[in-house]
Each structure stands twice: as C-alpha cells, then as structure tokens.
Design a protein around this motif. Structure first.
Motif, PDB file in Angstrom:
ATOM      1  N   ARG A  38       0.830  -1.211   0.000  1.00  0.00           N
ATOM      2  CA  ARG A  38       0.000   0.000   0.000  1.00  0.00           C
ATOM      3  C   ARG A  38       0.864   1.260   0.000  1.00  0.00           C
ATOM      4  O   ARG A  38       0.563   2.230  -0.701  1.00  0.00           O
ATOM      5  CB  ARG A  38      -0.957   0.009   1.195  1.00  0.00           C
ATOM      6  CG  ARG A  38      -2.079  -1.001   1.027  1.00  0.00           C
ATOM      7  CD  ARG A  38      -3.008  -0.973   2.197  1.00  0.00           C
ATOM      8  NE  ARG A  38      -2.658  -2.069   3.092  1.00  0.00           N
ATOM      9  CZ  ARG A  38      -3.216  -2.283   4.255  1.00  0.00           C
ATOM     10  NH1 ARG A  38      -4.142  -1.459   4.716  1.00  0.00           N
ATOM     11  NH2 ARG A  38      -2.871  -3.304   4.992  1.00  0.00           N
ATOM     12  N   PHE A 119      -1.972   5.385   4.461  1.00  0.00           N
ATOM     13  CA  PHE A 119      -2.198   4.321   3.471  1.00  0.00           C
ATOM     14  C   PHE A 119      -2.778   3.085   4.153  1.00  0.00           C
ATOM     15  O   PHE A 119      -2.468   1.960   3.806  1.00  0.00           O
ATOM     16  CB  PHE A 119      -0.927   3.986   2.679  1.00  0.00           C
ATOM     17  CG  PHE A 119       0.304   3.754   3.498  1.00  0.00           C
ATOM     18  CD1 PHE A 119       0.574   2.519   4.043  1.00  0.00           C
ATOM     19  CD2 PHE A 119       1.201   4.778   3.713  1.00  0.00           C
ATOM     20  CE1 PHE A 119       1.705   2.290   4.796  1.00  0.00           C
ATOM     21  CE2 PHE A 119       2.348   4.566   4.459  1.00  0.00           C
ATOM     22  CZ  PHE A 119       2.600   3.322   4.995  1.00  0.00           C
ATOM     23  N   GLU A 123      -5.744  -2.301  -0.214  1.00  0.00           N
ATOM     24  CA  GLU A 123      -4.957  -2.022  -1.418  1.00  0.00           C
ATOM     25  C   GLU A 123      -5.808  -1.542  -2.581  1.00  0.00           C
ATOM     26  O   GLU A 123      -5.436  -0.593  -3.275  1.00  0.00           O
ATOM     27  CB  GLU A 123      -4.160  -3.265  -1.822  1.00  0.00           C
ATOM     28  CG  GLU A 123      -3.047  -3.574  -0.839  1.00  0.00           C
ATOM     29  CD  GLU A 123      -2.334  -4.879  -1.127  1.00  0.00           C
ATOM     30  OE1 GLU A 123      -1.850  -5.051  -2.266  1.00  0.00           O
ATOM     31  OE2 GLU A 123      -2.247  -5.710  -0.207  1.00  0.00           O
ATOM     32  N   MET A 126      -6.649   2.005  -2.127  1.00  0.00           N
ATOM     33  CA  MET A 126      -5.513   2.897  -2.312  1.00  0.00           C
ATOM     34  C   MET A 126      -5.324   3.204  -3.799  1.00  0.00           C
ATOM     35  O   MET A 126      -5.035   4.333  -4.167  1.00  0.00           O
ATOM     36  CB  MET A 126      -4.231   2.301  -1.731  1.00  0.00           C
ATOM     37  CG  MET A 126      -4.224   2.163  -0.221  1.00  0.00           C
ATOM     38  SD  MET A 126      -4.773   3.610   0.730  1.00  0.00           S
ATOM     39  CE  MET A 126      -3.863   4.945   0.049  1.00  0.00           C
TER      40      MET A 126
END
Length: 160
Positions: A38, A119, A123, A126
């Motif tokens: 990430r 973050f 994922e 992100m």
C-alpha cells in the motif's frame, strides 16, 4: 485487572509452541507485506501526478507529498485568509471524500505546500484513491491555473 490482562495478551501474543503461534505469525507477516504494498502504491501513484513529489514512507503509516500549487490558488487562498494547502485539503474532501491533513499545520518552510495522508485503507481502495487524487489535482489546477478565471473552489467559505 481484566483490562490489564487483555492488554498483556494483545501485546505479547502467542509464544512459539502455542497452538495459535504459526497462524498468528502468518497473519502478522501478511499485514506487514500488505502495508508495504500500500505504501508503494501511494508513493508511486502520487509521484506519477504532475506537480506531486512523494518520498517513500519510512516507519510510519502515512506519506507527506509536496504539491506544487498554481499561483491562482495561492492568490485565492490569501484573499480568503487561509493557507493554500488547507484550501486544497478542503477541496479534496468536498470533491472526493478523501480527508488529508494540510502540511501548513506542521510548520512548513515558506513555499512548501502539501499534505499528510495515510495508506491504511485496503490495497484496492488505495489504487482508487490515487486516481481520485489525480483527478482532483487536474481539476484544481485547471480552476486556478494561469489564465483561469476562478471562483471559490468548493462550497466552503474558508475566510469566515
């Protein structure tokens, strides 16, 4: 006392030989590897946006990109008596739902603009967020870029 026992269990975790030790260690590794991915998604993604410069995360779960602001945005922020990166952060929140902390809150050098963001989302989120950062920055720069006629960007009345 029950709270102290629970904290102790959370901090220490299972020991080698405990039934749950292997699964606990595998889960820790998976989380750590995901955080590294990430961090890389955000760093590489933000660096791909013209006007952004983002250093790799080092030991924290956030990044602190530098953002080049159009002169029109700097002028509009001064007219509204607000830091330009605060105006940018509010605009980002209003237009994308992404919440960041303006760099001006951290005592930056004169002319250094940006924000701090985490973050921690998954994922896939992100990757989506990087796209939203890009779209917002392009629109913000178009609104405040050279030759643009701009109004207040967003619904907030920053100067009041």
């Amino acid at each position: 006392v029950p709270g102290q026992v629970m904290c102790d269990l959370m901090v220490k975790g299972p020991q080698p030989g405990d039934v749950s030790y292997e699964s606990h260690e595998a889960e820790k590794r998976a989380i750590f590897e995901s955080l590294k991915r990430r961090a890389k998604i955000v760093e590489v993604g933000l660096n791909s946006i013209p006007g952004f410069s983002c250093q790799p995360a080092q030991g924290a779960m956030y990044v602190f990109p530098k953002v080049t602001m159009p002169e029109g945005a700097i002028k509009a922020a001064k007219e509204q008596n607000v830091a330009v990166d605060t105006m940018y952060a509010v605009s980002l929140l209003e237009h994308t739902g992404i919440c960041v902390v303006p760099a001006s809150g951290f005592g930056q050098e004169e002319g250094r603009y940006g924000f701090r963001t985490t973050f921690l989302p998954p994922e896939t989120e992100m990757e989506r967020a990087v796209g939203l950062f890009r779209k917002h920055h392009e629109e913000f720069c178009a609104r405040y870029g050279e030759g643009a006629t701009h109004e207040r960007f967003g619904a907030a009345n920053y100067g009041d």
